[in-house]
Design a protein around this motif. Structure first.
Motif, mmCIF file in Angstrom:
data_model
loop_
_atom_site.group_PDB
_atom_site.id
_atom_site.type_symbol
_atom_site.label_atom_id
_atom_site.label_comp_id
_atom_site.label_asym_id
_atom_site.label_seq_id
_atom_site.Cartn_x
_atom_site.Cartn_y
_atom_site.Cartn_z
ATOM 1 N N UNK A 35 11.694 0.479 6.696
ATOM 2 C CA UNK A 35 10.452 0.286 5.958
ATOM 3 C C UNK A 35 10.121 -1.193 5.855
ATOM 4 N N UNK A 38 0.256 16.733 -6.343
ATOM 5 C CA UNK A 38 -0.565 15.589 -6.773
ATOM 6 C C UNK A 38 -1.419 15.980 -7.970
ATOM 7 N N UNK A 68 4.720 8.188 7.673
ATOM 8 C CA UNK A 68 5.667 7.740 6.642
ATOM 9 C C UNK A 68 7.099 7.961 7.100
ATOM 10 N N UNK A 94 8.572 9.670 -1.391
ATOM 11 C CA UNK A 94 8.563 10.190 -0.016
ATOM 12 C C UNK A 94 9.589 11.301 0.146
ATOM 13 N N UNK A 137 8.680 8.825 -9.560
ATOM 14 C CA UNK A 137 7.623 9.680 -9.057
ATOM 15 C C UNK A 137 8.210 10.945 -8.435
ATOM 16 N N UNK A 155 5.145 1.170 -10.790
ATOM 17 C CA UNK A 155 4.727 1.478 -9.425
ATOM 18 C C UNK A 155 4.155 2.893 -9.344
ATOM 19 N N UNK A 199 2.816 -4.984 -1.557
ATOM 20 C CA UNK A 199 3.893 -4.270 -2.222
ATOM 21 C C UNK A 199 3.504 -2.860 -2.611
ATOM 22 N N UNK A 241 -1.065 5.420 -0.228
ATOM 23 C CA UNK A 241 -1.123 6.860 -0.002
ATOM 24 C C UNK A 241 -2.515 7.282 0.445
ATOM 25 N N UNK A 300 1.760 -2.634 2.850
ATOM 26 C CA UNK A 300 2.968 -2.681 2.033
ATOM 27 C C UNK A 300 3.525 -4.100 1.986
ATOM 28 N N UNK A 338 2.451 1.072 -1.501
ATOM 29 C CA UNK A 338 2.386 2.033 -0.405
ATOM 30 C C UNK A 338 1.049 2.721 -0.506
ATOM 31 N N UNK A 367 11.077 4.255 -6.692
ATOM 32 C CA UNK A 367 9.651 4.144 -6.415
ATOM 33 C C UNK A 367 9.192 5.057 -5.298
ATOM 34 N N UNK A 368 8.496 4.447 -4.311
ATOM 35 C CA UNK A 368 7.871 5.288 -3.278
ATOM 36 C C UNK A 368 8.882 5.918 -2.343
ATOM 37 N N UNK A 369 10.095 5.342 -2.201
ATOM 38 C CA UNK A 369 11.085 5.996 -1.345
ATOM 39 C C UNK A 369 11.436 7.348 -1.930
ATOM 40 N N UNK A 379 0.796 4.219 -7.310
ATOM 41 C CA UNK A 379 0.831 5.318 -6.345
ATOM 42 C C UNK A 379 -0.212 6.356 -6.698
#
Lengths: 322, 294
Positions: free
Chosen positions: B240, A243, B232, A115, A57, B99, B38, B42, B34, B40, A110-112, B103
């Protein structure tokens, strides 16, 4: 097989000619939307390498675009560097950004990673907003000097043709990359990380490469944007725009160039078409996106492809019967 | 030492801890989701905004209920909303192939909720009259009443949550679900019901954050955008997926950004926390308190 390629080329040529004709006959508002579509296509094609093919992402598209646009404007207009030389400098900057953002992607998933890219986007936006002496801050950067072409662009809208040429070049490169060994290797990283590594694919190198491609596409889009509008403002590069680009990618079709173009077109043009629903447009559109994320995660293009395959099967069966 | 002149340390400290508590609550709220799914979330910013709008727009302005009733009804509606979202949207998203799709789904959910808020309560920002607007004078220090409330309520919420995990069966079941869903199901825990409960609790916390933020910012669709993103940052810096980490990270971000403005211009304070988050992600992705792998 040869015949198929000629057909695709012919169809694309017809689309381009139709687009130019439409542009010539439209009013200046529609012309600016059509121009916006061009740089959106370039952005989504870039995002496709990293989010679509490699599956990482990236929410920093708008930030990378901002860096491209502002550094072009500053080199070209403030420091009076040759415009084409500034374009080259911006491309080099794209390489640097790609490396810088690609490196964290080796350790983060992934989301890390998303971010990190959100953080990057915000830092870029805040920096641009606050370096008032260089970027003009919140009041914006005015009167960006344009790239000269074979002729000077007297009118704002005629700059569109140069952007169209840029877009076509970027589409051609994207088609070549997606259908090459690189493109297939990117997909393997998304689909099965361990198997890709076991077959001898250098994941670290390819991830950085994909990020670099994305960054270069984004900075080129930034230059296109700066040249057309001649005015830059940090609010146009907020994370919510990143986005939007992800939405274009997801709606159209992840991983395929025609899908990307379709998605960019739909998301850019629909708000203009659905003026009648104005208040409810956005909520409707987002609901459709959410439903698509759940039920058709691969995007509209995958649906179209399935439909085409289905029809072909039917036709073949009919032939066999006859 | 000229930069330290005229700095009111007490005021700065209270502000820092209060903002830190907000960030901690935000980090706790999405850590809950989370750990359970699993995913996040948003969309958490929009949950908070929705809570603030339900409280301020419907119960305070339109129906003019007393504060306590408005707060109670807001929390009840947020819990119902949480169960609805968990069962209709988060569950299918949880089972998607990549994933990135999930998201994207939560981002779109966020936009839908924000749009619904705008359509139903209008796009003009408004305030809640007479709610935590007083200030307290201690010597030369002027403290806003709302900061004190934020600190006290955050401590209560976080202790209640810990007690819930430690003392009740449902809380223990939640921890089981977050550690191993298959094993939890084998032990006779209803996993999807447990997830629904978790999301409901998370939404209640979002509602509390929304109510607490209503006096700080005007109620509008982007009232907590920067706070939500800093939540975040807090989660990442603290660790996390860990609750103590969320609290430590939140307070740390609050302290750094409030005391940082002594040294750097205040316009850069948002960049400071994002920069810190990126540094942490690169050097120590596990955060200050590394979560033990289950």
């Amino acid at each position: 097989m040869k015949k198929k390629y000629w057909l695709i080329l012919l169809v694309s040529a017809v689309i381009v000619v139709a687009y130019v004709l439409l542009f010539m006959t439209s009013n200046s508002y529609i012309q600016s939307v059509m121009n916006m579509l061009l740089y959106n296509i370039v952005l989504v094609l870039g995002l496709n390498f990293i989010t679509g093919l490699t599956g990482q992402m990236n929410m920093a598209t708008a930030g990378m675009m901002a860096l491209g646009a502002y550094s072009f404007a500053i080199a070209d207009t403030s420091y009076n560097v040759n415009p084409w030389l500034s374009l080259l400098m911006v491309l080099a900057l794209g390489l640097v950004i790609g490396r810088a953002l690609g490196y964290p992607s080796l350790r983060l998933q992934g989301f890390f990673l998303s971010l990190t890219t959100i953080g990057f986007n915000e830092v870029v936006r805040i920096t641009v907003n606050n370096l008032t002496d260089i970027t003009g801050g919140a009041t914006g950067y005015k009167d960006v000097r344009r790239l000269p072409f074979f002729f000077q662009f007297p009118d704002k809208n005629s700059y569109f043709y140069l952007n169209l040429i840029f877009t076509l070049i970027m589409i051609a490169i994207a088609v070549l990359v997606v259908n090459s060994k690189w493109g297939r290797a990117y997909k393997s990283i998304r689909d099965n990380y361990e198997a890709a590594e076991a077959t001898g694919i250098d994941i670290a190198k390819l991830k950085i490469q994909a990020f670099t491609l994305a960054a270069v596409y984004s900075v080129v889009a930034g230059v296109m944007y700066a040249g057309y509008s001649q005015y830059l403002n940090p609010t146009a590069f907020a994370t919510s725009y990143s986005q939007n680009y992800v939405a274009m990618l997801m709606v159209g079709g992840i991983g395929s160039v025609p899908g990307n173009i379709l998605g960019a077109t739909l998301v850019t043009v629909l708000p203009e078409v659905l003026r009648a629903f104005q208040n409810y447009y956005w909520v409707m559109f987002c609901t459709i996106c959410l439903l698509m994320a759940i039920f058709v995660p691969d995007g509209l293009w995958s649906l179209l492809q399935k439909a085409i395959r289905f029809v072909q099967k039917k036709l073949n069966r009919n032939k066999e019967v006859a | 030492m000229s930069i330290f002149e005229g700095v009111n340390w007490l005021q700065l400290l209270v502000t820092a801890i209060a903002m830190g508590c907000i960030y901690s609550l935000i980090a706790t709220e999405y850590t809950l989701i989370y750990n359970a799914t699993g995913l996040v979330n948003f969309a958490h910013e929009s949950f908070i905004v929705l809570g603030a709008y339900i409280f301020a727009g419907t119960f305070e302005r339109a129906l003019q209920f007393p504060h306590w009733l408005a707060i109670a009804l807001t929390l009840v509606s947020m819990a119902a909303f949480g169960v609805l979202v968990a069962s209709t949207i988060l569950n299918p998203l949880r089972n998607l192939q990549f994933v990135t799709y999930a998201m994207f789904g939560t981002m779109m959910l966020s936009r839908i909720i924000i749009e619904i808020c705008r359509l139903s309560w209008g796009s003009l920002p408004f305030t809640v009259k007479g709610f935590l607007r007083e200030s307290i004078n201690i010597g030369s220090t002027v403290l806003s009443e709302s900061y004190i409330y934020i600190i006290v309520i955050s401590i209560i919420v976080i202790s209640l949550l810990q007690a819930f995990f430690k003392l009740t069966k449902a809380g223990k079941a939640m921890i089981c679900v977050s550690q191993n869903k298959d094993a939890a199901a084998l032990m006779g825990i209803n996993v999807s019901a447990s997830i629904n409960l978790t999301v409901a609790i998370s939404s209640i916390i979002c509602g509390i954050i929304g109510i607490l933020c209503a006096p700080l910012y005007n109620v509008s669709s982007n009232m907590v955008t920067s706070a939500a993103t800093k939540g975040f940052c807090a989660g990442v810096i603290g660790g996390f997926g860990s609750y103590p980490g969320a609290i430590i990270g939140g307070i740390l971000i609050g302290l750094i950004e409030q005391f940082g403005i002594i040294f750097i211009p205040s316009v850069w304070k948002d960049a400071l926390s994002f920069g810190l988050m990126i540094i942490f992600l690169l050097i120590r992705p596990g955060g200050i308190i590394k979560r033990k792998k289950a």
